[in-house]
Design a protein around this motif. Structure first.
Motif, PDB file in Angstrom:
ATOM      1  N   ALA A 182      36.334  48.942  44.721  1.00 38.30           N
ATOM      2  CA  ALA A 182      36.328  48.153  43.248  1.00 38.30           C
ATOM      3  C   ALA A 182      34.934  48.034  43.106  1.00 38.30           C
ATOM      4  O   ALA A 182      34.574  48.260  41.969  1.00 38.30           O
ATOM      5  CB  ALA A 182      37.098  47.178  43.398  1.00 38.30           C
ATOM      6  N   ASP A 183      34.245  47.279  43.791  1.00 32.48           N
ATOM      7  CA  ASP A 183      32.785  47.065  43.499  1.00 32.48           C
ATOM      8  C   ASP A 183      32.047  48.395  43.232  1.00 32.48           C
ATOM      9  O   ASP A 183      31.236  48.487  42.405  1.00 32.48           O
ATOM     10  CB  ASP A 183      32.042  46.140  44.408  1.00 32.48           C
ATOM     11  CG  ASP A 183      32.749  44.859  44.590  1.00 32.48           C
ATOM     12  OD1 ASP A 183      33.409  44.173  43.467  1.00 32.48           O
ATOM     13  OD2 ASP A 183      32.866  44.019  45.671  1.00 32.48           O
ATOM     14  N   CYS A 201      32.930  50.100  40.005  1.00 29.31           N
ATOM     15  CA  CYS A 201      32.549  49.118  38.955  1.00 29.31           C
ATOM     16  C   CYS A 201      30.935  49.534  38.539  1.00 29.31           C
ATOM     17  O   CYS A 201      30.410  49.753  37.511  1.00 29.31           O
ATOM     18  CB  CYS A 201      32.554  47.803  39.196  1.00 29.31           C
ATOM     19  SG  CYS A 201      32.005  46.704  37.830  1.00 29.31           S
ATOM     20  N   ASP A 216      29.639  51.493  35.361  1.00 31.97           N
ATOM     21  CA  ASP A 216      28.710  50.695  34.336  1.00 31.97           C
ATOM     22  C   ASP A 216      27.350  51.078  34.246  1.00 31.97           C
ATOM     23  O   ASP A 216      26.515  51.030  33.294  1.00 31.97           O
ATOM     24  CB  ASP A 216      28.440  49.238  34.829  1.00 31.97           C
ATOM     25  CG  ASP A 216      29.836  48.309  34.810  1.00 31.97           C
ATOM     26  OD1 ASP A 216      30.671  48.825  33.817  1.00 31.97           O
ATOM     27  OD2 ASP A 216      29.946  47.372  35.405  1.00 31.97           O
ATOM     28  N   GLU A 258      40.848  44.215  44.761  1.00 34.46           N
ATOM     29  CA  GLU A 258      40.824  44.266  43.666  1.00 34.46           C
ATOM     30  C   GLU A 258      41.668  45.772  43.155  1.00 34.46           C
ATOM     31  O   GLU A 258      41.102  46.614  42.375  1.00 34.46           O
ATOM     32  CB  GLU A 258      39.515  44.190  43.156  1.00 34.46           C
ATOM     33  CG  GLU A 258      38.722  42.921  43.150  1.00 34.46           C
ATOM     34  CD  GLU A 258      39.433  41.824  42.337  1.00 34.46           C
ATOM     35  OE1 GLU A 258      39.797  41.981  41.463  1.00 34.46           O
ATOM     36  OE2 GLU A 258      38.949  40.599  42.756  1.00 34.46           O
ATOM     37  N   TRP A 259      42.650  45.856  43.659  1.00 30.82           N
ATOM     38  CA  TRP A 259      43.297  47.512  43.697  1.00 30.82           C
ATOM     39  C   TRP A 259      43.723  47.555  42.070  1.00 30.82           C
ATOM     40  O   TRP A 259      43.406  48.735  41.781  1.00 30.82           O
ATOM     41  CB  TRP A 259      44.526  47.550  44.537  1.00 30.82           C
ATOM     42  CG  TRP A 259      45.683  46.824  44.358  1.00 30.82           C
ATOM     43  CD1 TRP A 259      45.872  45.519  44.878  1.00 30.82           C
ATOM     44  CD2 TRP A 259      46.586  47.009  43.382  1.00 30.82           C
ATOM     45  NE1 TRP A 259      46.897  45.019  44.304  1.00 30.82           N
ATOM     46  CE2 TRP A 259      47.618  46.116  43.723  1.00 30.82           C
ATOM     47  CE3 TRP A 259      47.076  48.220  42.745  1.00 30.82           C
ATOM     48  CZ2 TRP A 259      48.782  46.018  43.068  1.00 30.82           C
ATOM     49  CZ3 TRP A 259      48.310  48.237  42.181  1.00 30.82           C
ATOM     50  CH2 TRP A 259      49.281  47.214  42.368  1.00 30.82           C
ATOM     51  N   GLN A 260      44.099  46.515  41.467  1.00 32.64           N
ATOM     52  CA  GLN A 260      44.401  46.876  40.201  1.00 32.64           C
ATOM     53  C   GLN A 260      43.358  47.014  39.200  1.00 32.64           C
ATOM     54  O   GLN A 260      43.652  47.750  38.129  1.00 32.64           O
ATOM     55  CB  GLN A 260      45.311  45.560  39.531  1.00 32.64           C
ATOM     56  CG  GLN A 260      46.624  45.499  40.137  1.00 32.64           C
ATOM     57  CD  GLN A 260      47.638  44.505  39.693  1.00 32.64           C
ATOM     58  OE1 GLN A 260      47.838  44.439  38.544  1.00 32.64           O
ATOM     59  NE2 GLN A 260      48.026  43.316  40.603  1.00 32.64           N
ATOM     60  N   GLN A 261      42.125  46.346  39.578  1.00 33.16           N
ATOM     61  CA  GLN A 261      40.748  46.749  38.748  1.00 33.16           C
ATOM     62  C   GLN A 261      40.655  48.115  38.691  1.00 33.16           C
ATOM     63  O   GLN A 261      40.149  48.749  38.060  1.00 33.16           O
ATOM     64  CB  GLN A 261      39.787  45.635  39.324  1.00 33.16           C
ATOM     65  CG  GLN A 261      38.556  46.086  38.943  1.00 33.16           C
ATOM     66  CD  GLN A 261      37.359  45.190  39.255  1.00 33.16           C
ATOM     67  OE1 GLN A 261      37.370  44.000  39.273  1.00 33.16           O
ATOM     68  NE2 GLN A 261      36.157  45.897  39.828  1.00 33.16           N
ATOM     69  N   ILE A 262      40.662  48.675  40.058  1.00 28.30           N
ATOM     70  CA  ILE A 262      40.439  50.147  40.353  1.00 28.30           C
ATOM     71  C   ILE A 262      41.094  51.106  39.377  1.00 28.30           C
ATOM     72  O   ILE A 262      40.752  51.722  38.660  1.00 28.30           O
ATOM     73  CB  ILE A 262      40.742  50.546  41.961  1.00 28.30           C
ATOM     74  CG1 ILE A 262      39.499  49.638  42.723  1.00 28.30           C
ATOM     75  CG2 ILE A 262      40.287  51.947  42.003  1.00 28.30           C
ATOM     76  CD1 ILE A 262      39.894  50.023  44.336  1.00 28.30           C
ATOM     77  N   ASN A 268      42.553  50.141  36.623  1.00 24.29           N
ATOM     78  CA  ASN A 268      42.129  49.819  35.165  1.00 24.29           C
ATOM     79  C   ASN A 268      40.693  50.456  34.937  1.00 24.29           C
ATOM     80  O   ASN A 268      40.305  50.338  33.743  1.00 24.29           O
ATOM     81  CB  ASN A 268      42.272  48.403  34.907  1.00 24.29           C
ATOM     82  CG  ASN A 268      43.705  48.115  34.624  1.00 24.29           C
ATOM     83  OD1 ASN A 268      44.298  48.479  33.837  1.00 24.29           O
ATOM     84  ND2 ASN A 268      44.071  47.148  35.693  1.00 24.29           N
ATOM     85  N   ARG A 269      39.883  50.819  35.956  1.00 29.21           N
ATOM     86  CA  ARG A 269      38.499  50.892  35.686  1.00 29.21           C
ATOM     87  C   ARG A 269      38.299  52.500  35.581  1.00 29.21           C
ATOM     88  O   ARG A 269      37.423  53.008  35.024  1.00 29.21           O
ATOM     89  CB  ARG A 269      37.677  50.530  36.905  1.00 29.21           C
ATOM     90  CG  ARG A 269      36.271  50.427  36.887  1.00 29.21           C
ATOM     91  CD  ARG A 269      35.796  49.117  35.722  1.00 29.21           C
ATOM     92  NE  ARG A 269      34.336  49.016  35.623  1.00 29.21           N
ATOM     93  CZ  ARG A 269      33.917  48.329  34.695  1.00 29.21           C
ATOM     94  NH1 ARG A 269      34.721  47.956  33.752  1.00 29.21           N
ATOM     95  NH2 ARG A 269      32.649  48.180  34.701  1.00 29.21           N
TER      96      ARG A 269
END
Length: 205
Positions: free
Chosen positions: A100-101, A104, A108, A132-136, A138-139
């Protein structure tokens, strides 16, 4: 802001491209990895596939892992005849430990590059255990490639259920690069059944 000059140069070379990113331990790299990469280039119309060799998978014991340089070398050897597959130590350069990081940082700092996260169906099964799997989801957009015997469990797992409404039809997979996250596709393409675990223990070639 990415400070590492090698990482900045690497991302600068990707400007305007569609990059399919495959993370993994590559412990060792094997033909199954190559099959997925070649399918990704074709099915997703990606310009390049990046094999992102992980310094250490947080979900695996260091005792199970060969040294990073050895794993990276195995990936480079396997990809040596494929100019559109790039083996990278980007996580080492960025100093990131979780996917995830890393994603990101890539998104970015390379806003004119389209990234697609690529993984096998076996990883989708336990994806809800990733940091942060949901962030992945959504990213970045995500492409999942089937592996023998995994599809049913993968598509009924927590991650697939959570984002079921964002799943795109397989026949529209080539358009995934133009979609906004969250969006994902599952390809039922027959793939090589080899795994790195089987190879390490002498059960595959």
């Amino acid at each position: 802001m990415i400070r590492n000059p090698k990482a900045r140069r690497f991302l600068a070379a990707a400007r305007g491209k569609t990059i399919a990113v495959m993370g993994g331990s590559f412990n060792p790299a094997h033909k199954g990895h190559l099959d997925v990469a070649l399918y990704a280039l074709r099915k997703l119309r990606a310009d390049e596939v990046w094999w992102m060799v992980s310094p250490q998978n947080p979900l695996k014991s260091p005792d199970e892992m060969a040294p990073f340089a050895e794993r990276k070398a195995s990936a480079e050897k396997l990809a040596r005849y494929h100019s559109r597959i790039r083996v990278t130590d980007i996580e080492v350069l960025l100093g990131t430990h979780f996917t995830a990081d890393t994603l990101c940082a890539l998104v970015d700092n390379a806003r004119d590059t389209r990234f697609i996260w690529v993984m096998g169906a076996d990883n989708l099964i336990g994806f809800h255990r990733w940091a942060e799997w949901q962030q992945i989801f959504n990213r970045v957009v995500i492409a999942v490639f089937d592996r023998p015997s995994y599809s049913l469990r993968a598509l009924s797992g927590p991650a697939a259920r959570r984002f079921a409404r964002m799943r795109t039809r397989e026949r529209s997979g080539s358009l995934l690069r133009n979609r906004r996250a969250p969006a994902w596709v599952f390809f039922h393409t027959p793939l090589n059944p080899l795994s790195a675990t089987r190879i390490r223990y002498g059960a595959g070639q």
